[in-house]
Design a protein around this motif. Sequence first.
Motif, PDB file in Angstrom:
ATOM      1  N   ALA A 185       0.849  -1.196   0.000  1.00  0.00           N
ATOM      2  CA  ALA A 185       0.000   0.000   0.000  1.00  0.00           C
ATOM      3  C   ALA A 185       0.878   1.237   0.000  1.00  0.00           C
ATOM      4  O   ALA A 185       2.044   1.214   0.422  1.00  0.00           O
ATOM      5  CB  ALA A 185      -0.922  -0.001   1.211  1.00  0.00           C
ATOM      6  N   THR A 186       0.329   2.352  -0.472  1.00  0.00           N
ATOM      7  CA  THR A 186       1.095   3.594  -0.569  1.00  0.00           C
ATOM      8  C   THR A 186       1.176   4.334   0.759  1.00  0.00           C
ATOM      9  O   THR A 186       1.880   5.341   0.850  1.00  0.00           O
ATOM     10  CB  THR A 186       0.475   4.525  -1.615  1.00  0.00           C
ATOM     11  N   GLY A 187       0.456   3.869   1.770  1.00  0.00           N
ATOM     12  CA  GLY A 187       0.490   4.492   3.078  1.00  0.00           C
ATOM     13  C   GLY A 187      -0.121   3.577   4.115  1.00  0.00           C
ATOM     14  O   GLY A 187      -0.645   2.500   3.790  1.00  0.00           O
ATOM     15  N   PRO A 188      -0.071   3.953   5.379  1.00  0.00           N
ATOM     16  CA  PRO A 188      -0.576   3.090   6.458  1.00  0.00           C
ATOM     17  C   PRO A 188      -2.094   3.007   6.467  1.00  0.00           C
ATOM     18  O   PRO A 188      -2.794   3.878   5.948  1.00  0.00           O
ATOM     19  CB  PRO A 188      -0.044   3.779   7.720  1.00  0.00           C
ATOM     20  N   GLY A 189      -2.573   1.924   7.083  1.00  0.00           N
ATOM     21  CA  GLY A 189      -4.001   1.785   7.317  1.00  0.00           C
ATOM     22  C   GLY A 189      -4.705   0.742   6.483  1.00  0.00           C
ATOM     23  O   GLY A 189      -5.819   0.321   6.818  1.00  0.00           O
ATOM     24  N   LEU A 190      -4.095   0.296   5.402  1.00  0.00           N
ATOM     25  CA  LEU A 190      -4.745  -0.673   4.524  1.00  0.00           C
ATOM     26  C   LEU A 190      -4.300  -2.105   4.782  1.00  0.00           C
ATOM     27  O   LEU A 190      -4.973  -3.044   4.364  1.00  0.00           O
ATOM     28  CB  LEU A 190      -4.486  -0.316   3.056  1.00  0.00           C
ATOM     29  N   THR A 191      -3.161  -2.290   5.425  1.00  0.00           N
ATOM     30  CA  THR A 191      -2.661  -3.631   5.730  1.00  0.00           C
ATOM     31  C   THR A 191      -2.368  -3.736   7.218  1.00  0.00           C
ATOM     32  O   THR A 191      -2.051  -2.727   7.868  1.00  0.00           O
ATOM     33  CB  THR A 191      -1.375  -3.936   4.938  1.00  0.00           C
ATOM     34  N   PRO A 192      -2.448  -4.935   7.802  1.00  0.00           N
ATOM     35  CA  PRO A 192      -2.113  -5.099   9.215  1.00  0.00           C
ATOM     36  C   PRO A 192      -0.660  -4.711   9.471  1.00  0.00           C
ATOM     37  O   PRO A 192       0.198  -4.875   8.597  1.00  0.00           O
ATOM     38  CB  PRO A 192      -2.343  -6.604   9.460  1.00  0.00           C
ATOM     39  N   TRP A 193      -0.375  -4.254  10.667  1.00  0.00           N
ATOM     40  CA  TRP A 193       0.974  -3.777  10.998  1.00  0.00           C
ATOM     41  C   TRP A 193       2.042  -4.833  10.771  1.00  0.00           C
ATOM     42  O   TRP A 193       3.168  -4.529  10.367  1.00  0.00           O
ATOM     43  CB  TRP A 193       1.026  -3.316  12.458  1.00  0.00           C
ATOM     44  N   TYR A 194       1.668  -6.105  10.998  1.00  0.00           N
ATOM     45  CA  TYR A 194       2.669  -7.159  10.889  1.00  0.00           C
ATOM     46  C   TYR A 194       2.935  -7.565   9.441  1.00  0.00           C
ATOM     47  O   TYR A 194       3.817  -8.393   9.177  1.00  0.00           O
ATOM     48  CB  TYR A 194       2.248  -8.380  11.709  1.00  0.00           C
ATOM     49  N   ARG A 195       2.199  -6.964   8.501  1.00  0.00           N
ATOM     50  CA  ARG A 195       2.434  -7.268   7.090  1.00  0.00           C
ATOM     51  C   ARG A 195       2.730  -6.021   6.256  1.00  0.00           C
ATOM     52  O   ARG A 195       2.848  -6.109   5.045  1.00  0.00           O
ATOM     53  CB  ARG A 195       1.216  -7.992   6.484  1.00  0.00           C
ATOM     54  N   ASP A 196       2.850  -4.866   6.912  1.00  0.00           N
ATOM     55  CA  ASP A 196       3.002  -3.661   6.105  1.00  0.00           C
ATOM     56  C   ASP A 196       4.389  -3.523   5.484  1.00  0.00           C
ATOM     57  O   ASP A 196       4.641  -2.595   4.715  1.00  0.00           O
ATOM     58  CB  ASP A 196       2.632  -2.408   6.909  1.00  0.00           C
ATOM     59  N   HIS A 197       5.301  -4.444   5.807  1.00  0.00           N
ATOM     60  CA  HIS A 197       6.623  -4.437   5.172  1.00  0.00           C
ATOM     61  C   HIS A 197       6.669  -5.313   3.926  1.00  0.00           C
ATOM     62  O   HIS A 197       7.692  -5.338   3.230  1.00  0.00           O
ATOM     63  CB  HIS A 197       7.687  -4.931   6.157  1.00  0.00           C
ATOM     64  N   ILE A 198       5.584  -6.014   3.634  1.00  0.00           N
ATOM     65  CA  ILE A 198       5.570  -7.003   2.552  1.00  0.00           C
ATOM     66  C   ILE A 198       4.943  -6.409   1.284  1.00  0.00           C
ATOM     67  O   ILE A 198       3.926  -5.720   1.336  1.00  0.00           O
ATOM     68  CB  ILE A 198       4.802  -8.261   2.982  1.00  0.00           C
ATOM     69  N   GLY A 199       5.554  -6.703   0.173  1.00  0.00           N
ATOM     70  CA  GLY A 199       4.979  -6.390  -1.125  1.00  0.00           C
ATOM     71  C   GLY A 199       4.990  -7.643  -1.985  1.00  0.00           C
ATOM     72  O   GLY A 199       5.953  -8.420  -1.963  1.00  0.00           O
ATOM     73  N   CYS A 200       3.927  -7.878  -2.730  1.00  0.00           N
ATOM     74  CA  CYS A 200       3.861  -9.058  -3.590  1.00  0.00           C
ATOM     75  C   CYS A 200       4.501  -8.759  -4.944  1.00  0.00           C
ATOM     76  O   CYS A 200       4.951  -7.639  -5.212  1.00  0.00           O
ATOM     77  CB  CYS A 200       2.422  -9.523  -3.745  1.00  0.00           C
ATOM     78  N   PHE A 201       4.536  -9.755  -5.803  1.00  0.00           N
ATOM     79  CA  PHE A 201       5.140  -9.574  -7.123  1.00  0.00           C
ATOM     80  C   PHE A 201       4.409  -8.506  -7.927  1.00  0.00           C
ATOM     81  O   PHE A 201       5.038  -7.665  -8.581  1.00  0.00           O
ATOM     82  CB  PHE A 201       5.135 -10.907  -7.878  1.00  0.00           C
ATOM     83  N   ALA A 202       3.084  -8.501  -7.861  1.00  0.00           N
ATOM     84  CA  ALA A 202       2.312  -7.481  -8.572  1.00  0.00           C
ATOM     85  C   ALA A 202       2.632  -6.086  -8.066  1.00  0.00           C
ATOM     86  O   ALA A 202       2.590  -5.111  -8.834  1.00  0.00           O
ATOM     87  CB  ALA A 202       0.816  -7.763  -8.434  1.00  0.00           C
ATOM     88  N   ASP A 203       2.952  -5.968  -6.767  1.00  0.00           N
ATOM     89  CA  ASP A 203       3.313  -4.668  -6.201  1.00  0.00           C
ATOM     90  C   ASP A 203       4.630  -4.144  -6.765  1.00  0.00           C
ATOM     91  O   ASP A 203       4.969  -2.974  -6.561  1.00  0.00           O
ATOM     92  CB  ASP A 203       3.425  -4.764  -4.678  1.00  0.00           C
ATOM     93  N   GLN A 204       5.375  -4.995  -7.453  1.00  0.00           N
ATOM     94  CA  GLN A 204       6.622  -4.560  -8.093  1.00  0.00           C
ATOM     95  C   GLN A 204       6.406  -4.319  -9.592  1.00  0.00           C
ATOM     96  O   GLN A 204       6.828  -3.298 -10.123  1.00  0.00           O
ATOM     97  CB  GLN A 204       7.730  -5.603  -7.888  1.00  0.00           C
ATOM     98  N   THR A 205       5.747  -5.248 -10.272  1.00  0.00           N
ATOM     99  CA  THR A 205       5.667  -5.146 -11.728  1.00  0.00           C
ATOM    100  C   THR A 205       4.778  -4.005 -12.195  1.00  0.00           C
ATOM    101  O   THR A 205       5.122  -3.299 -13.154  1.00  0.00           O
ATOM    102  CB  THR A 205       5.172  -6.459 -12.342  1.00  0.00           C
ATOM    103  N   TYR A 206       3.627  -3.811 -11.553  1.00  0.00           N
ATOM    104  CA  TYR A 206       2.738  -2.755 -12.028  1.00  0.00           C
ATOM    105  C   TYR A 206       3.306  -1.355 -11.788  1.00  0.00           C
ATOM    106  O   TYR A 206       3.208  -0.488 -12.676  1.00  0.00           O
ATOM    107  CB  TYR A 206       1.351  -2.904 -11.414  1.00  0.00           C
ATOM    108  N   PRO A 207       3.930  -1.072 -10.624  1.00  0.00           N
ATOM    109  CA  PRO A 207       4.555   0.246 -10.483  1.00  0.00           C
ATOM    110  C   PRO A 207       5.719   0.475 -11.441  1.00  0.00           C
ATOM    111  O   PRO A 207       5.848   1.567 -12.013  1.00  0.00           O
ATOM    112  CB  PRO A 207       5.030   0.256  -9.029  1.00  0.00           C
ATOM    113  N   LEU A 208       6.576  -0.533 -11.624  1.00  0.00           N
ATOM    114  CA  LEU A 208       7.707  -0.300 -12.523  1.00  0.00           C
ATOM    115  C   LEU A 208       7.215  -0.090 -13.949  1.00  0.00           C
ATOM    116  O   LEU A 208       7.756   0.745 -14.702  1.00  0.00           O
ATOM    117  CB  LEU A 208       8.744  -1.422 -12.403  1.00  0.00           C
ATOM    118  N   GLN A 209       6.165  -0.802 -14.321  1.00  0.00           N
ATOM    119  CA  GLN A 209       5.578  -0.602 -15.642  1.00  0.00           C
ATOM    120  C   GLN A 209       4.987   0.794 -15.764  1.00  0.00           C
ATOM    121  O   GLN A 209       5.206   1.504 -16.763  1.00  0.00           O
ATOM    122  CB  GLN A 209       4.490  -1.651 -15.895  1.00  0.00           C
ATOM    123  N   ALA A 210       4.226   1.228 -14.752  1.00  0.00           N
ATOM    124  CA  ALA A 210       3.579   2.536 -14.801  1.00  0.00           C
ATOM    125  C   ALA A 210       4.608   3.662 -14.864  1.00  0.00           C
ATOM    126  O   ALA A 210       4.447   4.630 -15.631  1.00  0.00           O
ATOM    127  CB  ALA A 210       2.676   2.711 -13.581  1.00  0.00           C
TER     128      ALA A 210
END
Length: 397
Positions: A185-210
């Motif tokens: 997520a682009t900021g806090p509040g959308l993911t639990p605190w214990y997972r806010d350090h994690i990004g999935c593969f889609a979280d990498q490919t779509y931003p780099l593409q954009a």
Amino acid sequence: MTGLARADRPLHGLATRLLTVAEHGLPRMLLPDGTGFVFTRAARPAADGTWSLEQRGHSIRYAAITALGARFLPAGRQRAVLGGHTAEEFTGLLVERLPGVRNLGDAALVAWAAAETGQPKLADALDRVAALDVPGRPQYTVEAAWVLSALAAARATVDVEQRLAAARDRLLRARTAGSPLFPHATGPGLTPWYRDHIGCFADQTYPLQALARAHASGDGDPRALEAADACATRICALQGDGGQWWWHYDARRGTVVEGYPVYSVHQHAMAPTALLDLAEAGGTDFGEPIRRGLRWMTEVPELARAGAPEPMILDDLGVTWRKVHRGDPKKAVRAARGLTTRVAPGLRLGALDSLFRPAAVDRECRPYEFGWMLFAWLGSLRDAGSDVTTGKEEAAR
């Protein structure tokens, strides 16, 4: 495709085969009225050991992605895939449904498709994106990336410069200082605190593409291109020995948290889509990692090691099976590694690899998998100035 043919003829043949499977399979995923696509086709075993597939649900998101890919086909083949409509006509149907859409990602994808197909209702689609994208509100990274891609595609015909700059800055700010990777997520509040350090593969490919497309669509944006290139460089460095694009990353440290499942769409479509767009924008050419990832589709080491080889591509059914996974209940390995890496970065809990081996196959197929496949490989043909063909037409030459 042209570059793939020069580098590896067998892999070019595999990509051509996959494009044929996509065109064969997508019409089977249409809704009965031909105005949208199902959410998935899921396999059920038959008494004779074969598979029957049933359609489940529906998805405007997947319909928009399919339109983005199908637009590269000749008009007649667009109509075959899109229920008798061209990509522009089909996207118009999706725009008409936007007043009832509440999800930013869905709206952004429809707007992106409207921009790419020259749909006259583009302004309506962009208005819906603006209404859903509340300034200052955190968004999921994937959806924020789709907003930027939509605006980059629209900027040639509509004045979106202020919104595009804000969308671009939001993505760049989302990264943890010093890391090239993106969180979920682009900021806090959308993911639990214990997972806010994690990004999935889609979280990498779509931003780099954009970011790459934003750079390429205007007068140049070196900072955006640099961020896209850094992200791509890192995920390619982390790619598995068998060409696997891994699932979850520690966005703070740029490391892998959990590798599995390995999704077919990552291998044959999403990684090529993003990395080919990056190269087209003037970034690094990651052709070799693309080829390694594509090769996984027919040389699945996880299944070979388990002594249970199974094809991931079923030409007659018009599907590619969705993923190879551990079969762990409720994604227990992901949860355990997500929590432990939050408090002890780098801790792997290696015993989980022995307990839950990745040898299970998820036998379903979703339309967006083929939409991105068409986008990646037919888009590369267009960019190279080549004719767009499938294997059947190529063999007839």
